[in-house]
Design an enzyme around this catalytic site. Structure first.
Site, mmCIF file in Angstrom:
data_model
loop_
_atom_site.group_PDB
_atom_site.id
_atom_site.type_symbol
_atom_site.label_atom_id
_atom_site.label_comp_id
_atom_site.label_asym_id
_atom_site.label_seq_id
_atom_site.Cartn_x
_atom_site.Cartn_y
_atom_site.Cartn_z
ATOM 1 N N HIS A 1 0.812 -1.221 0.000
ATOM 2 C CA HIS A 1 0.000 0.000 0.000
ATOM 3 C C HIS A 1 0.844 1.269 0.000
ATOM 4 O O HIS A 1 1.852 1.368 0.677
ATOM 5 C CB HIS A 1 -1.052 -0.018 1.109
ATOM 6 C CG HIS A 1 -0.560 0.053 2.526
ATOM 7 N ND1 HIS A 1 -0.362 1.241 3.172
ATOM 8 C CD2 HIS A 1 -0.256 -0.910 3.423
ATOM 9 C CE1 HIS A 1 0.036 1.004 4.417
ATOM 10 N NE2 HIS A 1 0.121 -0.297 4.600
ATOM 11 N N ASP B 1 5.666 2.257 6.894
ATOM 12 C CA ASP B 1 4.395 1.569 6.672
ATOM 13 C C ASP B 1 3.620 2.365 5.638
ATOM 14 O O ASP B 1 3.045 3.389 5.974
ATOM 15 C CB ASP B 1 3.644 1.472 8.005
ATOM 16 C CG ASP B 1 2.268 0.861 7.868
ATOM 17 O OD1 ASP B 1 1.966 0.282 6.828
ATOM 18 O OD2 ASP B 1 1.485 0.972 8.843
ATOM 19 N N GLU C 1 -5.297 1.522 2.376
ATOM 20 C CA GLU C 1 -5.157 0.370 3.267
ATOM 21 C C GLU C 1 -5.408 0.783 4.706
ATOM 22 O O GLU C 1 -6.046 0.071 5.473
ATOM 23 C CB GLU C 1 -3.750 -0.238 3.126
ATOM 24 C CG GLU C 1 -3.586 -1.606 3.790
ATOM 25 C CD GLU C 1 -3.151 -1.543 5.263
ATOM 26 O OE1 GLU C 1 -3.100 -2.608 5.896
ATOM 27 O OE2 GLU C 1 -2.867 -0.450 5.781
ATOM 28 N N GLU C 2 -4.899 1.940 5.058
ATOM 29 C CA GLU C 2 -4.931 2.380 6.459
ATOM 30 C C GLU C 2 -6.337 2.721 6.951
ATOM 31 O O GLU C 2 -6.549 2.896 8.140
ATOM 32 C CB GLU C 2 -4.003 3.588 6.661
ATOM 33 C CG GLU C 2 -2.522 3.294 6.427
ATOM 34 C CD GLU C 2 -1.906 2.371 7.474
ATOM 35 O OE1 GLU C 2 -2.603 1.977 8.427
ATOM 36 O OE2 GLU C 2 -0.717 2.049 7.319
ATOM 37 N N ASP D 1 4.054 -5.940 3.546
ATOM 38 C CA ASP D 1 3.714 -4.851 4.466
ATOM 39 C C ASP D 1 4.614 -4.964 5.701
ATOM 40 O O ASP D 1 5.311 -5.956 5.867
ATOM 41 C CB ASP D 1 2.230 -4.951 4.870
ATOM 42 C CG ASP D 1 1.645 -3.609 5.306
ATOM 43 O OD1 ASP D 1 2.406 -2.694 5.681
ATOM 44 O OD2 ASP D 1 0.407 -3.490 5.287
ATOM 45 N N HIS E 1 3.257 3.185 13.033
ATOM 46 C CA HIS E 1 2.288 4.279 13.168
ATOM 47 C C HIS E 1 2.786 5.378 14.114
ATOM 48 O O HIS E 1 2.006 5.988 14.835
ATOM 49 C CB HIS E 1 0.897 3.774 13.590
ATOM 50 C CG HIS E 1 0.188 3.065 12.473
ATOM 51 N ND1 HIS E 1 -1.169 2.860 12.451
ATOM 52 C CD2 HIS E 1 0.662 2.513 11.325
ATOM 53 C CE1 HIS E 1 -1.495 2.215 11.333
ATOM 54 N NE2 HIS E 1 -0.398 1.990 10.642
HETATM 55 CO CO CO Z 1 -0.314 0.765 8.883
HETATM 56 ZN ZN ZN Z 2 0.768 -1.119 6.415
#
Ligand code: CO
Ligand code: ZN
Length: 333
Positions: free
Chosen positions: A64, A166, A196-197, A219, A305
């Site tokens: 992603h 990420d 995706e998030e 990922d 994150h």
């Molecule tokens: Co993420």
């Molecule tokens: Zn991710």
């Protein structure tokens, strides 16, 4: 590889606003692709034609492009910007962090005075772009703009820190695999997915459209190797992580065992990943149509994150190698 990691992680691209990062990736892959297109959800779909004479179903690879961010909900009289989350955010990790708006305007996230830190939530936080009043702020921002962390990539030798590892690091793995692959029997679709998030949206529609025989997501995953971390058998430097389970997917033994077999045969450093919370594009691919075989190669990542996500270069290289070997095998469906 550091050049491309720096370029991709430092590019702006929160969920639903992937235009800039898509252009950067397109530039990297356009010479290597047999076909390239963007679909309605913004997924970048890159085809590398297979060499097999008879037609088999294609393989879909997914990483992603989007990153988490904060969306502006309100601009007050004094020029402070109120925010909501785009993707999974932990408010405490944002205190004092620098963010950048699509206009290029930068600012710092802070919070109202609190008796205790545990009262902290996004409602009590704001982005301060240094504006003197609402009118001045409005020159740089409109309601609905999304700001992302504003941090340069930093190299610590074998390890790298950046915002948006990420999943830009997964995008890098796909790009490097596309550069290295020599003989792929099946058609391979390299899909740089969107949103995706916020609920694995781009992978859902692209998997339906492509109807692959196998999907492999790349990922990040969490690690259990920091002080007092929750028990988890994944660590930085331990190699590519082969996903066994997360909240979105129980990897079919057909796919997992194949990955392990290839890693053993090619002497690629790997570890098995059981992630108790979190999902990836592989989960969406798996549940497409009447069900599609799916697996995931993960990059171990500390501080997922947060504005400073850390990965190990050796793990990234192992993931590239494993992915290339995996798609150079002829897969019959
Ligand atoms: Co993420
Ligand atoms: Zn991710």
């Amino acid at each position: 590889m550091e050049r491309i990691i720096k370029k991709l992680t430092e590019t702006y691209g929160p969920s639903g606003r992937e235009d800039r990062i898509r252009e950067v990736i397109k530039e990297e892959v356009s010479k290597l692709a047999d076909e390239i297109r963007t679909d309605y959800l913004g997924n970048l779909i890159v085809l590398k034609k297979g060499t097999a004479s008879e037609q088999t179903k294609p393989v879909m690879l997914a990483a992603h492009m989007d990153e988490i961010g904060i969306m502006i909900t309100h601009i007050d009289k004094e020029g402070f910007l109120r925010i909501t989350n785009v993707g999974g955010l932990t408010p405490a990790r944002l205190i004092g962090a620098r963010f950048v708006l699509p206009s290029g305007q930068k600012g710092v996230v802070f919070h109202e005075p609190l008796k205790e830190l545990k009262e902290l939530d996004l409602e009590k936080m704001y982005l301060d772009i240094g504006a003197e009043n609402q009118e001045e702020a409005k020159k740089h921002v409109t309601i609905g703009d999304i700001a992302v962390a504003d941090e340069p990539m930093v190299s610590l030798g074998n390890r790298l820190i950046a915002k948006a590892m990420d999943d830009r690091i997964g995008c890098v793995v796909l790009i490097e695999a596309l550069k290295k692959i020599k003989n792929n029997p099946n058609d391979i679709y390299f899909v740089f997915t969107t949103q995706e998030e916020v609920g694995i949206r781009g992978a859902k529609t692209s998997a339906f459209g492509l109807n692959p025989g196998l999907g492999i997501a790349v990922d990040v995953t969490m690690t259990g190797d920091t002080p007092e971390a929750k028990k988890m058998d994944v660590k930085l430097g331990g190699g590519a992580a082969i996903k066994v389970k997360d909240s979105s997917l129980i990897t079919s033994p057909i796919v997992k065992d194949k990955m392990v077999e290839i890693a053993e045969k090619e002497k690629i450093k790997y570890q098995l990943e059981v992630l108790s919370r979190g999902g990836t594009d592989a989960g969406a691919i798996n549940l497409t149509r009447e069900g599609i075989l799916a697996g995931c190669i993960s990059i171990p990542c500390r501080y997922v994150h947060s504005p400073a996500e850390m990965v190990d270069k050796g793990d990234v290289e192992a993931a590239v190698k494993l992915l290339v070997k995996m798609i150079e095998e002829k897969i019959d469906f």
